[in-house]
Design an enzyme around this catalytic site. Structure first.
Site, PDB file in Angstrom:
ATOM      1  N   LYS A  57     -14.324   2.542  -9.155  1.00 58.78           N
ATOM      2  CA  LYS A  57     -13.385   1.438  -8.890  1.00 58.78           C
ATOM      3  C   LYS A  57     -12.240   1.968  -8.061  1.00 58.78           C
ATOM      4  O   LYS A  57     -11.696   3.035  -8.351  1.00 58.78           O
ATOM      5  CB  LYS A  57     -12.833   0.922 -10.244  1.00 58.78           C
ATOM      6  CG  LYS A  57     -11.966  -0.306 -10.113  1.00 58.78           C
ATOM      7  CD  LYS A  57     -12.781  -1.572 -10.138  1.00 58.78           C
ATOM      8  CE  LYS A  57     -12.000  -2.814  -9.770  1.00 58.78           C
ATOM      9  NZ  LYS A  57     -11.759  -3.020  -8.339  1.00 58.78           N
ATOM     10  N   LYS A 109     -12.617   5.033  -3.887  1.00 61.70           N
ATOM     11  CA  LYS A 109     -11.608   4.580  -2.915  1.00 61.70           C
ATOM     12  C   LYS A 109     -12.267   4.441  -1.562  1.00 61.70           C
ATOM     13  O   LYS A 109     -13.271   5.101  -1.279  1.00 61.70           O
ATOM     14  CB  LYS A 109     -10.462   5.588  -2.808  1.00 61.70           C
ATOM     15  CG  LYS A 109      -9.176   4.997  -2.267  1.00 61.70           C
ATOM     16  CD  LYS A 109      -8.403   4.268  -3.349  1.00 61.70           C
ATOM     17  CE  LYS A 109      -7.157   3.608  -2.817  1.00 61.70           C
ATOM     18  NZ  LYS A 109      -6.332   3.078  -3.918  1.00 61.70           N
ATOM     19  N   THR A 117       0.225  -5.050  -9.843  1.00 57.91           N
ATOM     20  CA  THR A 117       0.668  -3.663  -9.694  1.00 57.91           C
ATOM     21  C   THR A 117       2.182  -3.579  -9.914  1.00 57.91           C
ATOM     22  O   THR A 117       2.671  -2.732 -10.675  1.00 57.91           O
ATOM     23  CB  THR A 117       0.283  -3.118  -8.306  1.00 57.91           C
ATOM     24  OG1 THR A 117      -1.125  -3.286  -8.154  1.00 57.91           O
ATOM     25  CG2 THR A 117       0.637  -1.656  -8.154  1.00 57.91           C
ATOM     26  N   SER A 167      -7.558  -6.018 -12.108  1.00 57.21           N
ATOM     27  CA  SER A 167      -8.836  -6.043 -11.391  1.00 57.21           C
ATOM     28  C   SER A 167      -9.989  -6.018 -12.402  1.00 57.21           C
ATOM     29  O   SER A 167     -10.998  -6.705 -12.240  1.00 57.21           O
ATOM     30  CB  SER A 167      -8.964  -4.828 -10.463  1.00 57.21           C
ATOM     31  OG  SER A 167      -8.468  -5.132  -9.191  1.00 57.21           O
TER      32      SER A 167
HETATM   33  P1  NAD Z   1       1.152  -2.981   1.256  1.00 56.76           P
HETATM   34  O1  NAD Z   1       0.338  -2.817   2.455  1.00 56.76           O
HETATM   35  O2  NAD Z   1       1.273  -4.334   0.672  1.00 56.76           O
HETATM   36  O3  NAD Z   1       2.633  -2.456   1.541  1.00 56.76           O
HETATM   37  C1  NAD Z   1       2.939  -1.168   1.996  1.00 56.76           C
HETATM   38  C2  NAD Z   1       4.420  -1.120   2.266  1.00 56.76           C
HETATM   39  O4  NAD Z   1       4.816   0.202   2.564  1.00 56.76           O
HETATM   40  C3  NAD Z   1       4.835  -1.973   3.466  1.00 56.76           C
HETATM   41  O5  NAD Z   1       6.039  -2.642   3.138  1.00 56.76           O
HETATM   42  C4  NAD Z   1       5.124  -0.937   4.536  1.00 56.76           C
HETATM   43  O6  NAD Z   1       6.039  -1.399   5.493  1.00 56.76           O
HETATM   44  C5  NAD Z   1       5.678   0.172   3.681  1.00 56.76           C
HETATM   45  N1  NAD Z   1       5.696   1.488   4.306  1.00 56.76           N
HETATM   46  C6  NAD Z   1       4.722   2.126   4.998  1.00 56.76           C
HETATM   47  N2  NAD Z   1       5.163   3.334   5.387  1.00 56.76           N
HETATM   48  C7  NAD Z   1       6.438   3.441   4.927  1.00 56.76           C
HETATM   49  C8  NAD Z   1       7.434   4.451   5.005  1.00 56.76           C
HETATM   50  N3  NAD Z   1       7.200   5.609   5.610  1.00 56.76           N
HETATM   51  N4  NAD Z   1       8.615   4.224   4.403  1.00 56.76           N
HETATM   52  C9  NAD Z   1       8.865   3.079   3.764  1.00 56.76           C
HETATM   53  N5  NAD Z   1       7.967   2.099   3.656  1.00 56.76           N
HETATM   54  C10 NAD Z   1       6.777   2.276   4.238  1.00 56.76           C
HETATM   55  O7  NAD Z   1       0.607  -1.930   0.194  1.00 56.76           O
HETATM   56  P2  NAD Z   1       0.744  -1.952  -1.376  1.00 56.76           P
HETATM   57  O8  NAD Z   1      -0.459  -2.598  -1.914  1.00 56.76           O
HETATM   58  O9  NAD Z   1       2.089  -2.454  -1.771  1.00 56.76           O
HETATM   59  O10 NAD Z   1       0.623  -0.404  -1.692  1.00 56.76           O
HETATM   60  C11 NAD Z   1       1.762   0.443  -1.759  1.00 56.76           C
HETATM   61  C12 NAD Z   1       1.402   1.665  -2.598  1.00 56.76           C
HETATM   62  O11 NAD Z   1       1.005   1.229  -3.900  1.00 56.76           O
HETATM   63  C13 NAD Z   1       0.237   2.497  -2.054  1.00 56.76           C
HETATM   64  O12 NAD Z   1       0.460   3.850  -2.345  1.00 56.76           O
HETATM   65  C14 NAD Z   1      -0.945   1.998  -2.855  1.00 56.76           C
HETATM   66  O13 NAD Z   1      -1.996   2.937  -2.919  1.00 56.76           O
HETATM   67  C15 NAD Z   1      -0.270   1.781  -4.198  1.00 56.76           C
HETATM   68  N6  NAD Z   1      -1.017   0.882  -5.076  1.00 56.76           N
HETATM   69  C16 NAD Z   1      -1.303  -0.398  -4.688  1.00 56.76           C
HETATM   70  C17 NAD Z   1      -2.048  -1.203  -5.556  1.00 56.76           C
HETATM   71  C18 NAD Z   1      -2.371  -2.632  -5.217  1.00 56.76           C
HETATM   72  O14 NAD Z   1      -2.928  -3.324  -6.076  1.00 56.76           O
HETATM   73  N7  NAD Z   1      -2.032  -3.140  -4.045  1.00 56.76           N
HETATM   74  C19 NAD Z   1      -2.488  -0.711  -6.786  1.00 56.76           C
HETATM   75  C20 NAD Z   1      -2.150   0.592  -7.151  1.00 56.76           C
HETATM   76  C21 NAD Z   1      -1.423   1.369  -6.281  1.00 56.76           C
END
Ligand code: NAD
Length: 430
Positions: free
Chosen positions: A67, A103, A187, A355
């Protein structure tokens, strides 16, 4: 270039030793079961064909089907995907889900694609992976720069290929296409809940907690909103282009409205950056991380905090919403300094937990009410947080991360033993 996967394995080895987990089990968890690497040809709107490198890693399936999300980002590599898949393996074990870790990712800047190009890319990804993934094999979900609409396209493509309905092949879908209520916020909500558990253990009032959040995407926005509504003072927020600050606290609703204001219906990614807001002072990415706040929330990409900037960190608590935002070396330094870190494998697990709820709803063809999803998420996280907290307080010189890894690795070790395959790894004569 630093290998994120090597760093993740280093942490696994160190924490495996500290948890007294059998060396052979750690060794077997130090490499992925399989990673599929493909080039995706995609027809562009101008009639040309572009190729995109894409990956799906099935890291480990001891506890159940793999997953993990799919990332669309220009920095995606096999190394990064494998590190993220290793962390998914640990995460699913920490929160007692019947899943292994996986992943996926595509090396692409999705903001440069039109809506049609993005759909063709998403469908091409699923076509390439259709025999590799499946509801009982490997179940993808959204991650950075992928969302419910993309999951919907991928579900549809899978069903066209298999010629039957398979809603449980992917999670994080639109609610009208078999998605779960509460998945989009999950999340951020999960990270908010564990932060609240920590706050209540530490006996602090929300209004006394200043917060800086790196990243204002799905996860970053939802935790920001919940903290803001609860009365925490969110003083800084950033996105990929820059950051904003207000010592009196930002109005998260206003920031979100501005961020989304220049976005039309057919755009998956908005063009506005929080740092273009005229209401708030603009600061740099580095300044945000170094702010004197009670709580820092990295919610963007891995290795935001490394040995190069760790000395700048003043926050007393860190909730790791991003996966792997702190390198192993920086983590040791923060631990010695006494920074309390809620580790990613627990802090952002709300996403995979809901999920899992979505997968269960798809398999039983019985959707749940939003309140049920939220209640079950809270119940699960409370049990897991209390377990980590208790372990940490019963074992000297231990962090919440060590507690989380100890639980996950022990669970995996037991399953290896129960499955009767331990002797394949064991170097000890019985
Ligand atoms: P997303 O695409 O919705 O958002 C990513 C955000 O990060 C955007 O606002 C982008 O502008 C910002 N960003 C990128 N580079 C940056 C930087 N250098 N400095 C500051 N901001 C920056 O992605 P998300 O789903 O919110 O994921 C964010 C993190 O959370 C990731 O590490 C992801 O693996 C983790 N995560 C997400 C989920 C999920 O369900 N979406 C679950 C577990 C973990």
């Amino acid at each position: 270039m630093v290998s994120v996967f090597a760093d993740a394995r280093k942490r696994l080895k160190t924490l495996g030793k500290l948890s007294a987990v059998c060396e052979e089990v750690i060794e077997s968890l130090s490499r992925p079961k399989a990673t599929l690497c493909v080039s995706l040809p995609v027809l562009m709107d101008d009639g040309s064909t572009d190729y995109f490198e894409a990956y799906r890693c099935q890291y480990n399936a001891y506890l159940g089907p793999c997953k993990g999300g799919i990332r669309f980002h220009p920095n995606v590599t096999q190394d990064e995907v494998q590190a993220l898949a290793l962390w998914m393996t640990i995460k699913c074990a920490v929160v007692d889900l019947p899943y292994g870790g996986g992943k996926g990712g595509v090396c692409v800047d999705p903001k440069k694609l039109s809506r049609m190009e993005l759909e063709r890319l998403s469908r091409a990804y699923m076509r390439a992976m259709a025999d590799f993934v499946g509801p009982n094999k490997d179940i993808p979900a959204p991650d950075v720069y992928t969302n419910a609409r993309i999951m919907g396209w991928m579900r549809d493509e899978f069903e066209v290929i298999k010629a039957e309905k398979q809603p449980a092949v992917i999670t994080g879908k639109p609610v009208n296409m078999g998605g779960s209520l509460g998945r989009e916020e999950a999340t951020g909500r999960g990270a908010f809940l564990v932060t609240e558990f920590l706050r209540s253990k530490e006996g602090k009032a929300p209004q006394d907690i200043r917060v800086a959040i790196q990243g204002f995407g799905n996860a970053g926005y939802h935790i920001a909103k919940l903290l803001f509504d609860e009365g925490y003072k969110v003083v800084a927020i950033s996105d990929s282009k820059g950051a904003i600050f207000d010592g009196a606290g930002l109005d998260i609703d206003e920031v979100k409205l501005f961020k989304d204001s220049n976005r039309s219906f057919d755009m998956e990614y908005g063009e506005n950056s929080v740092c273009e807001s005229e209401t708030y002072k603009s600061i740099s990415h580095a300044e945000l991380l170094a702010l004197d706040v009670e709580l820092l929330i990295p919610a963007a990409l891995e290795h935001a905090i490394t040995k190069h900037n760790v000395d700048m960190i003043k926050a007393k608590w860190i909730t790791e919403v991003a996966n792997g935002p702190i390198s192993a070396e920086a983590d040791d330094i923060l631990f010695k300094k006494g920074t309390v870190i809620i580790p990613d494998v627990l802090a952002n697990s709300g996403g995979v937990i809901v999920s899992y709820f979505e997968w269960v709803q798809n398999k039983t063809a019985y959707p749940w009410a939003l309140e049920e999803v939220r209640m079950r998420l809270q119940e699960k996280l409370k049990i897991c947080f209390d377990e980590m907290w208790q372990y940490q307080h019963q074992n000297e010189n231990t962090s919440l991360r060590m507690a989380a890894y100890a639980k996950a690795l022990k669970r995996l070790e037991v399953v290896v033993d129960l499955r009767g395959t331990k002797e394949y790894f064991s170097t000890v004569e019985n």
